[in-house]
Design a protein around this motif. Structure first.
Motif, PDB file in Angstrom:
ATOM      1  N   UNK A 496       3.176 -12.783   3.507  1.00  0.00           N
ATOM      2  CA  UNK A 496       2.317 -12.373   4.272  1.00  0.00           C
ATOM      3  C   UNK A 496       3.347 -10.661   4.857  1.00  0.00           C
ATOM      4  N   UNK A 497       4.390 -10.676   4.444  1.00  0.00           N
ATOM      5  CA  UNK A 497       5.058  -9.807   5.024  1.00  0.00           C
ATOM      6  C   UNK A 497       5.337  -8.894   3.936  1.00  0.00           C
ATOM      7  N   UNK A 498       5.438  -8.873   2.883  1.00  0.00           N
ATOM      8  CA  UNK A 498       5.603  -8.271   1.833  1.00  0.00           C
ATOM      9  C   UNK A 498       4.067  -7.088   1.794  1.00  0.00           C
ATOM     10  N   UNK A 499       2.961  -8.385   1.779  1.00  0.00           N
ATOM     11  CA  UNK A 499       1.229  -7.890   2.291  1.00  0.00           C
ATOM     12  C   UNK A 499       1.595  -6.773   2.404  1.00  0.00           C
ATOM     13  N   UNK A 500       1.865  -7.353   4.244  1.00  0.00           N
ATOM     14  CA  UNK A 500       1.296  -6.460   4.421  1.00  0.00           C
ATOM     15  C   UNK A 500       2.132  -4.567   4.583  1.00  0.00           C
ATOM     16  N   UNK A 501       3.387  -4.507   4.396  1.00  0.00           N
ATOM     17  CA  UNK A 501       4.189  -3.896   3.627  1.00  0.00           C
ATOM     18  C   UNK A 501       4.000  -2.577   2.370  1.00  0.00           C
TER      19      UNK A 501
END
Length: 542
Positions: A496-501
């Motif tokens: 989910x962090x990779x999606x945001x970034x």
């Protein structure tokens, strides 16, 4: 003095979108499961063997390499789209030497050096990501240089360039695979040929030519086709494209052309592979054909010339197919032709081990956006639209020929990503115009007007593809669509962090492209008004 603010702004913008490109690539580097690239374990073993002096040129060979190279084995989930990637685990976190096999030992060695150096890292757990980062360094440099060149044409051209970078392009450039360099090289070659006359374009031209020509056996074919396509769009001979370049550039291009042929001869490859390696010789034939066309004025003479060229092409293809293992088989041809739709889908994205599809709506969005650019091109300059269509048709037909030429009987040897180095520049071709309406020069005014909605489409395609990939790897295609429920499958950062970034970085990149215009003027036009722009229309069409 008046050009300094524009130059300062240019460097600042280049740094901004260069950082965004690096972050997008990094998201894929981290987000893709280890060994998640197609044949990535095999390429890792081949690269580690190369830097240890163990390559022997065989198709399938066994080497002594560190135990972590090629780990983990993805067999528990690869080509099983409903199985998450978390089932795979490192069998060894040791750097001790073991025996490992590779089916990639006969690939050209040029792109294996950097990822091979990563195999000397003392930490086994970080090896796979470090190898990917090393592989991505050259594509990153090419992308930044390409955008630095194209952004001078205006926001429409920059966004069109982004449209060509489909999810499969970003994914491939972030794993250990020779196609990573080939795709970036193809884009750089397109951009350089369409920007001839610009300052420092010769460096991008040589880098793109080498990066497409050397990594893969089909590279010489795509490099040759790109030159022919640009020459056709400009209505010039291939030699006209390099006539105004510095002498060292011409010598460098000529010196690089036979390298794939020499590599094929040294490695013992023959048949179709040897013929493809010699593809740049076709530029000589095209040159002679154009000269003859201009000298022949009678309809009957030109008809005879067309017939002769057609017979030469058909004859060459026929010889190649008859020389392929097993010869020509009409049943296999039908199988191959039936895969055409899948090949076109794969140009947008079927990631991983052909088991991670980009959502269908994103595929349709891409082709709709490309069709929109083609429509604009047809209104402003039909020749450009015709060449763009010709590139797509050629991509399909060449896929059939190369599939048949390999002698495979199941009709699925060829994958759409193999054609990406050729197709990646089509949106840029459709977006550029000179003052006389031909390709290159400033960005099309109509494309500039649709730069913002086109950028929004690019953002949706990019993020839909990335999200679908993380979901498939985290929980399988039938799993939850809630990112916080996805497994990390050993990745150092939660999905989910990779999606945001990734969403922020792609938005940042697109907004940076939009900023390449002020008060309706492109960077070239502002520089011209300041007296520091140089030639505004690049190559003069003869």
């Amino acid at each position: 003095m008046g050009s300094r603010p524009a130059a300062s702004t240019g460097w600042r913008t280049t740094l901004l979108y260069g950082s965004a490109i690096a972050i997008v690539l990094l998201c894929y580097v981290i987000g893709t499961p280890r060994s998640g690239g197609p044949d990535e374990p095999s390429h890792m073993v081949a690269s580690a063997a190369l830097v240890r002096g163990e390559r022997d040129g065989g198709v399938s060979s066994t080497f002594e390499v560190p135990a972590m190279v090629g780990e983990p084995n993805p067999a528990c989930w690869a080509q099983q789209p409903f199985v998450p990637a978390g089932c795979a685990s490192l069998q060894s976190d040791s750097t001790e030497t073991v025996t490992a096999s590779s089916t990639s030992a006969n690939y050209p060695p040029w792109t294996y050096v950097l990822p091979g150096l990563a195999s000397f890292v003392p930490s086994a757990s970080s090896y796979a990501y470090l190898a990917r980062l090393f592989m991505a360094l050259w594509p990153l440099g090419l992308l930044v240089a390409t955008f630095s060149m194209v952004r001078r044409h205006g926001p429409g051209s920059s966004v069109a360039l982004l449209l060509g970078l489909t999810p499969i392009a970003w994914f491939t450039m972030s794993v250990v695979n020779p196609s990573a360099v080939a795709i970036a090289g193809g884009l750089a070659l397109w951009a350089a040929l369409l920007s001839l006359g610009r300052p420092r374009v010769e460096w991008l031209l040589v880098a793109g030519w080498a990066s497409l020509l050397l990594p893969r056996r089909d590279g010489p074919l795509w490099a040759t086709f790109i030159v022919i396509a640009v020459a056709a769009a400009l209505a010039v001979r291939p030699s006209d494209l390099i006539r105004t370049l510095p002498r060292w550039t011409v010598w460098a291009l000529v010196a690089l052309a036979p390298v794939p042929l020499l590599t094929a001869l040294v490695s013992g490859r023959g048949g179709l592979n040897l013929l493809i390696s010699a593809a740049p010789l076709a530029l000589v034939g095209v040159e002679l054909a154009v000269v003859a066309w201009r000298r022949i004025t009678s309809p009957s003479g030109r008809l005879l010339l067309i017939s002769g060229c057609t017979l030469a092409i058909v004859g060459t293809v026929t010889i190649a197919l008859l020389a392929s293992p097993g010869g020509f088989d009409t049943d296999v041809l039908r199988l191959v032709m039936a895969e055409t739709g899948e090949h076109l889908r794969q140009l947008v994205g079927v990631l991983g081990w052909l088991d991670t599809p980009v959502p269908t709506f994103a595929v349709y969005l891409f082709w709709a956006a490309l069709g929109g650019l083609a429509t604009i091109a047809f209104v402003e300059q039909p020749r450009i639209a015709a060449v763009g269509l010709g590139v797509i048709v050629a991509t399909v037909v060449v896929a059939w020929i190369l599939e048949l030429g390999q002698g495979a009987t199941y009709g699925r040897y060829w994958q759409g990503r193999y054609s990406v180095p050729f197709v990646v520049g089509v949106p840029l071709l459709l977006a550029l115009r000179r003052s006389d309406g031909t390709p290159g020069g400033h960005g099309s005014a109509m494309v500039t007007k649709v730069a913002r909605p086109l950028g929004a489409v690019v953002w949706v395609i990019s993020n839909a593809g990335f999200a679908a990939a993380l979901q498939r790897w985290g929980v399988g295609l039938a799993g939850s669509w809630l990112p916080w429920r996805w497994s990390t499958y050993g990745a150092p950062v939660a999905p989910w962090i990779l999606l945001v970034v990734h969403a922020v970085a792609t938005a940042w990149l697109i907004v940076s492209c939009w900023s390449d215009t002020t008060n309706g003027l492109t960077l070239d036009q502002r520089s011209d008004e300041a007296g520091a722009g140089g030639p505004s229309d690049g190559l003069a069409v003869r």
